[in-house]
Design an enzyme around this catalytic site. Sequence first.
Site, short mmCIF file in Angstrom:
data_model
loop_
_atom_site.label_atom_id
_atom_site.label_comp_id
_atom_site.label_asym_id
_atom_site.label_seq_id
_atom_site.Cartn_x
_atom_site.Cartn_y
_atom_site.Cartn_z
N GLY A 1 0.48 -0.95 -0.24
CA GLY A 1 -0.13 0.21 -0.33
C GLY A 1 0.70 1.05 -0.01
O GLY A 1 0.75 2.55 -0.34
N GLU B 1 4.18 4.05 5.66
CA GLU B 1 3.00 3.26 5.97
C GLU B 1 1.43 3.61 5.42
O GLU B 1 1.68 5.71 5.31
CB GLU B 1 2.49 2.32 7.37
N ASP B 2 0.83 3.30 4.23
CA ASP B 2 -0.21 4.41 3.36
C ASP B 2 -1.16 4.58 4.98
O ASP B 2 -1.77 5.35 4.62
CB ASP B 2 -0.77 3.11 2.99
N ASP C 1 -5.16 1.65 10.79
CA ASP C 1 -6.62 1.76 10.96
C ASP C 1 -6.47 1.21 12.95
O ASP C 1 -6.59 2.06 13.57
CB ASP C 1 -6.86 0.73 10.09
N THR C 2 -6.50 0.16 12.80
CA THR C 2 -6.88 -0.17 14.56
C THR C 2 -5.27 0.01 14.83
O THR C 2 -4.86 -0.02 16.44
CB THR C 2 -7.02 -2.00 14.68
N GLY C 3 -4.59 -0.45 14.08
CA GLY C 3 -2.67 0.28 14.80
C GLY C 3 -1.92 -1.45 15.07
O GLY C 3 -0.82 -1.25 15.32
N THR D 1 -1.04 -3.92 13.19
CA THR D 1 -0.25 -4.27 12.47
C THR D 1 0.83 -3.42 12.32
O THR D 1 2.36 -3.73 12.36
CB THR D 1 -0.23 -3.81 11.05
N LYS E 1 -7.09 6.18 10.98
CA LYS E 1 -9.08 6.31 10.64
C LYS E 1 -9.03 5.78 12.95
O LYS E 1 -8.72 4.89 13.42
CB LYS E 1 -9.27 4.91 10.96
N PHE F 1 -14.21 2.65 3.89
CA PHE F 1 -13.11 1.99 3.76
C PHE F 1 -12.29 2.86 2.05
O PHE F 1 -13.03 3.02 1.44
CB PHE F 1 -13.30 0.65 3.05
N ASP G 1 -5.50 -0.48 -2.05
CA ASP G 1 -5.70 -1.47 -3.01
C ASP G 1 -7.62 -1.53 -2.37
O ASP G 1 -8.10 -1.50 -1.01
CB ASP G 1 -5.74 -2.76 -3.10
N ARG H 1 -5.16 0.86 -7.20
CA ARG H 1 -3.91 1.14 -5.94
C ARG H 1 -3.25 2.60 -7.22
O ARG H 1 -2.84 3.06 -6.57
CB ARG H 1 -2.83 0.02 -5.86
P1 5GP Z 1 -4.24 -2.14 11.38
O1 5GP Z 1 -3.68 -3.31 11.69
O2 5GP Z 1 -4.16 -1.09 11.57
O3 5GP Z 1 -5.94 -2.28 11.52
O4 5GP Z 1 -4.44 -2.54 9.55
C1 5GP Z 1 -3.25 -1.13 8.49
C2 5GP Z 1 -3.56 -2.37 7.62
O5 5GP Z 1 -4.45 -2.40 6.78
C3 5GP Z 1 -3.18 -1.31 6.38
O6 5GP Z 1 -1.90 -1.42 6.02
C4 5GP Z 1 -3.95 -2.06 4.62
O7 5GP Z 1 -3.49 -2.56 4.56
C5 5GP Z 1 -5.45 -2.02 5.91
N1 5GP Z 1 -6.69 -1.11 5.10
C6 5GP Z 1 -6.64 -0.61 6.64
N2 5GP Z 1 -8.20 0.62 6.38
C7 5GP Z 1 -8.21 -0.01 5.19
C8 5GP Z 1 -8.91 0.77 4.31
O8 5GP Z 1 -9.96 1.81 4.22
N3 5GP Z 1 -8.02 1.00 2.80
C9 5GP Z 1 -7.51 0.06 1.89
N4 5GP Z 1 -7.75 -0.66 1.16
N5 5GP Z 1 -6.85 -0.67 3.50
C10 5GP Z 1 -7.28 -0.78 4.38
#
Ligand code: 5GP
Length: 172
Positions: free
Chosen positions: A41, A96-97, A100-102, A104, A128, A149, A156, A162
């Site tokens: 991403g 990072e792109d 979201d939850t943090g 990763t 987010k 989303f 993607d 993308r």
């Molecule tokens: P986390 O671990 O913070 O929940 O998730 C991070 C990963 O989830 C991001 O690197 C991405 O790959 C994916 N992700 C989370 N939200 C979105 C979204 O709104 N759109 C897309 N395309 N990927 C997302």
Amino acid sequence: MGKVSVLISENEIAAKVAELGAKISKDYDGRELVVIGILKGSFVFLSDLVRQVTVPHVIDFMRLSSYGDSTEHSGVVQILLDISKPIEGRHVLVVEDIVDTGLTMKYLLENLRTRRPSSVKVCSLLQKPARTKVEVPIDYLGFTIPDKFVVGYGLDWEEKYRNLPFVGYMEN
Ligand code: 5GP
């Protein structure tokens, strides 16, 4: 999935990337950086960002995957591709792109710290806040976005979209 609506325009992104690049260049003045892009991403964001960074740096990549489906994160992260050189004693900037939850990023930061870098900071294009499960520090943040989303500018939906030059969301 239907039409994609613009959430953050190409111009807004370009202005923010220039701002982030200038800040990073100022903060790391006189130091050398290892920029780690998180695949897939971040590849578009990273390629624009590094062209705004004036301090010397090398670029490496990691690819991570989380178990679980795209909306529910299990918290278990797998390294599919690791960086190619040790980072001991180096200043690391993770690109990072989206956070979201943090989960990763939390896993990744813990993992990178075991490799004894001099410092680790995070640059994320998007966050987010409504979805946060674990707080992770984002040193350089582009935009906070609503709980939608998003696709485009590297992000993607089923590997597609993308290449969109803007960040958009799907309208059903
Ligand atoms: P986390 O671990 O913070 O929940 O998730 C991070 C990963 O989830 C991001 O690197 C991405 O790959 C994916 N992700 C989370 N939200 C979105 C979204 O709104 N759109 C897309 N395309 N990927 C997302």
